[in-house]
Structure formats: structure tokens, C-alpha cells
Scaffold this motif. Structure first.
Motif, short mmCIF file in Angstrom:
data_model
loop_
_atom_site.label_atom_id
_atom_site.label_comp_id
_atom_site.label_asym_id
_atom_site.label_seq_id
_atom_site.Cartn_x
_atom_site.Cartn_y
_atom_site.Cartn_z
N ASP A 1 0.84 -1.20 0.00
CA ASP A 1 0.00 0.00 0.00
C ASP A 1 0.87 1.24 0.00
N ILE A 2 0.52 2.18 -0.85
CA ILE A 2 1.14 3.50 -0.81
C ILE A 2 0.11 4.39 -0.11
N TRP A 3 0.35 4.61 1.18
CA TRP A 3 -0.66 5.30 1.98
C TRP A 3 -0.68 6.79 1.72
N LYS A 4 -1.88 7.33 1.75
CA LYS A 4 -2.04 8.79 1.70
C LYS A 4 -2.87 9.16 2.92
N PRO A 5 -2.21 9.39 4.07
CA PRO A 5 -2.96 9.58 5.31
C PRO A 5 -3.97 10.72 5.26
N GLU A 6 -3.70 11.75 4.46
CA GLU A 6 -4.64 12.88 4.40
C GLU A 6 -5.74 12.67 3.38
N ALA A 7 -5.63 11.64 2.56
CA ALA A 7 -6.65 11.34 1.54
C ALA A 7 -6.67 9.82 1.38
N GLN A 8 -7.08 9.16 2.47
CA GLN A 8 -6.97 7.70 2.55
C GLN A 8 -7.58 6.97 1.36
N TRP A 9 -8.72 7.47 0.87
CA TRP A 9 -9.42 6.83 -0.24
C TRP A 9 -8.58 6.80 -1.50
N ASP A 10 -7.60 7.70 -1.57
CA ASP A 10 -6.76 7.79 -2.77
C ASP A 10 -5.44 7.05 -2.57
N SER A 11 -5.30 6.32 -1.45
CA SER A 11 -4.09 5.52 -1.25
C SER A 11 -3.97 4.54 -2.41
N ARG A 12 -2.74 4.30 -2.83
CA ARG A 12 -2.52 3.50 -4.03
C ARG A 12 -1.98 2.11 -3.69
N TYR A 13 -1.85 1.29 -4.70
CA TYR A 13 -1.36 -0.08 -4.55
C TYR A 13 -0.07 -0.25 -5.32
#
Ligand code: GAL
Length: 333
Positions: A286-298
Motif C-alpha cells: 500500500d502507498i498510503w495517503k494519510p490525508e486522503a486515505q481513499w486515494d491511497s494506491r497499490y
């Protein structure tokens, strides 16, 4: 036919052939990019896991859609026959704080096992409260169908130990294991009970402070991958090997140049595809985006693996032929 007609017919034949061969090419997996499902929406299966049932694959993970009710924690399920194109099936968990953990409670890293004896689907997840993750338990859900509404059963500390990030591993002989991060001690690998509803027996404690645990059994060796404890921030993930799942395990080594920080990702699963020609192991992170969790990538990348070595190559678009097990790299990306 005159020359002009022949030329037109020939051109049409080339066009059709090109279209056909293009149609036969496997779909492309694009690490780090938005991954649209059949509805054109980015897949919501963060910290997820894969379950295979015959020729069908199911991807379960945290559904962090911005449209979810604030108090609910959700798990989504997708299906695929090629591991590249995913059909949204159902939001299989939509749960409101079953343990009174308060605002900001979490349900993370869901993994689903299929129990063939009971014909039940059993989901494990990390359940916790905000701030320090002090609850440190697993939550267990069951369902009669793969993509139905999973029912919350209970939460507990596996074998009495703290448990935060969890990983799932089903060995070639069908034995189901849970990997869990026990903060004071390290990675634990434990066998599930026959009905999968509890964690029955510890198989190994790897005394390393790591999380995002993922395991694969490849050519007679076990490879375990994990990340350092840096929350949402990426770090250099590492791997170790052992002849037996019970250890002894080798030292942990880098799986990519450490300055790349695992290309921004954190491990969640290793998936083995055994084809007619070769076997491919996929690193799933997972490539986490803590401020925009829904947009975290794989970050799904085929690994270079064998003889005790494992290496995560630089991300680039790739294809997988499930029949042969072969990986391809499309010219036009
Ligand atoms: C990571 C963990 C994630 C999530 C996050 C919260 O270390 O792997 O699943 O818990 O921390 O900070």
C-alpha cells in the motif's frame, strides 16, 4: 479484384489482426496509479488480502471511500479472473464501533479465509481505538457466501498477545496461518483452529519489531516480508527466509535499495501464481495517503525470487498471463 481493392482488403486484414492480437494481450497492472474497478472507481481494498476460489480471485481490503458514514468502518470485496481487472462485489462490512472504542476507532488489514469443512468464510482484521492502538486485538467475522454481509463475531488477543498489523498465509498444504505484530516481542506466526474461529497454536516468534507481515512458500523455502514501524510513512521493507515456517529464520535483508523506501509502499501480502510455464510471486503493498486515505494506491510488482534471495524491481507497468504464470512488460505503456 483490382489492385486498389486488394490493397484495401489487405489493410483491413492487418487492422483486424492487430485488433485481435491486442484483445488477446493480458490487461496491464500499473503500480502506484489509480486502479479503476468495473465502475471506473478507484479500488478500495487498502491493507488488503486475496482469496482464491477455483479460477476466481477475491480482493478484500479497507474501504476508505470519502462517502462512507463517519462512524462506520468498511471492508469492500472485489472479484477478478485475471488479477488485473476488478469487479466491485459488495461492501461486505459496514460496522459501527462494536467494542465501544470511541471516535476514531479502526478496523484495518482485513483478510478472508475460506474454511472448506464448515463452508464458511472467516474474516480477521485488526480492531483498535485511536491514540496508541492500546486495544491491540483481532476482530473475527463470518459469512456463508464470499461477498455477503459479514457478521461480527468477537474480538480477542491471539494467544493472549497484543496484535496490531495482521497478515494472512495459506500454505500449499492448505494450513491457514495468521501473522501478527506483537509490539513487545515481534512477529508471531500462528496456526488457526480447525474452524478458523480462533488462533490455536504459535508456530514461531520472530523477534524483530516489524509489521505488514506477509509470507510465501516458494521452491522449498519460506520468505517473510515486513516493514519497520513508521506508521503511514514508508520505510525500507525487508525479508528473511527459513526452510521451515517454524524457523530458524535468517537475518532480515533489504528487498530494494533502502533509499527508495520500498518505492513508497508498505507490504500487505505476497501472492504466488503457479502457471504452466513458471511461478510468479507478486509483492502487494500500500502507498498510503494519510490525508486522503481513499486515494491511497497499490504497489503490485512481480518479484525476482529464488535461492534464498528476493528483490523488488523498480515499478513499471506489467502484465500477467495466469495460464503460463509469465510476466510481460508492454512496450506502449
Ligand atoms: C501502519 C499500519 C497501518 C496503520 C497505520 C496507522 O504502520 O501498517 O495498517 O495502522 O500504521 O498509523
Amino acid at each position: 479484384m483490382n489492385m486498389k481493392t486488394i490493397r484495401i482488403v489487405a489493410a483491413a486484414a492487418i487492422f483486424v489482426t492487430a485488433q485481435c492480437s491486442r484483445a488477446a494481450e493480458p490487461p496491464v497492472i500499473r503500480p502506484g496509479e489509480v486502479w479503476p474497478d468495473d465502475r471506473g472507481q478507484h479500488v478500495q481494498a487498502h491493507g488488503g488480502g486475496i482469496l482464491q476460489l477455483g479460477g476466481a480471485y477475491y480482493w478484500f481490503g479497507e474501504d476508505r471511500s470519502a462517502t462512507n458514514a463517519r462512524i462506520a468502518r468498511c471492508v469492500a470485496c472485489y472479484s477478478s479472473t485475471n488479477l488485473a481487472q476488478w469487479t466491485f462485489r459488495h461492501q461486505v462490512v459496514r460496522l459501527t464501533d462494536p467494542e465501544n472504542l470511541g471516535r476514531g476507532w479502526v478496523l484495518e488489514r482485513p483478510k478472508v479465509f475460506y474454511n472448506t469443512h464448515a463452508k464458511k468464510f472467516v474474516m480477521y482484521a485488526h480492531i483498535d481505538g485511536r491514540g496508541g492502538y492500546k486495544f491491540a486485538r483481532v476482530a473475527v467475522f463470518t459469512c456463508d457466501t464470499v461477498d455477503g454481509d459479514y457478521v461480527y463475531l468477537k474480538s480477542f488477543r491471539p494467544l493472549g498477545h497484543e496484535s496490531r498489523d495482521i497478515g494472512q498465509f495459506v500454505d500449499d498444504d492448505g494450513t491457514a496461518y495468521l501473522i501478527f505484530e506483537d509490539r513487545p516481542f515481534g512477529f508471531r506466526i500462528a496456526k488457526l483452529s480447525d474452524d478458523y474461529l480462533t488462533v490455536e497454536k504459535e508456530i514461531c516468534l520472530i523477534p524483530e519489531h516489524m509489521e505488514g507481515g506477509a509470507l510465501v512458500h516458494y521452491q522449498g523455502l519460506y520468505y517473510i516480508v515486513g516493514s519497520a514501524l513508521t506508521g503511514w510513512n514508508p520505510n525500507p521493507n525487508k525479508y528473511a527466509t527459513a526452510k521451515s515456517i517454524a524457523g530458524p529464520w535468517s537475518e532480515f535483508k533489504d528487498l530494494a535499495p533502502p533509499d527508495k523506501n520500498t518505492y513508497g509502499a508498505q507490504s500487505t501480502m505476497l501472492w504466488k501464481v503457479t502457471g504452466a510455464k513458471t511461478t510468479t510471486v507478486i509483492f502487494m503493498g500500500d502507498i498510503w495517503k494519510p490525508e486522503a486515505q481513499w486515494d491511497s494506491r497499490y504497489l503490485w510488482i512481480p518479484l525476482q525470487i529464488g535461492d534464498g534471495k528476493l528483490w523488488l524491481p523498480e515499478p513499471k507497468p506489467w502484465t500477467l498471463d495466469l495460464k503460463t504464470g509469465e510476466v510481460g512488460f508492454p512496450k506502449s505503456q
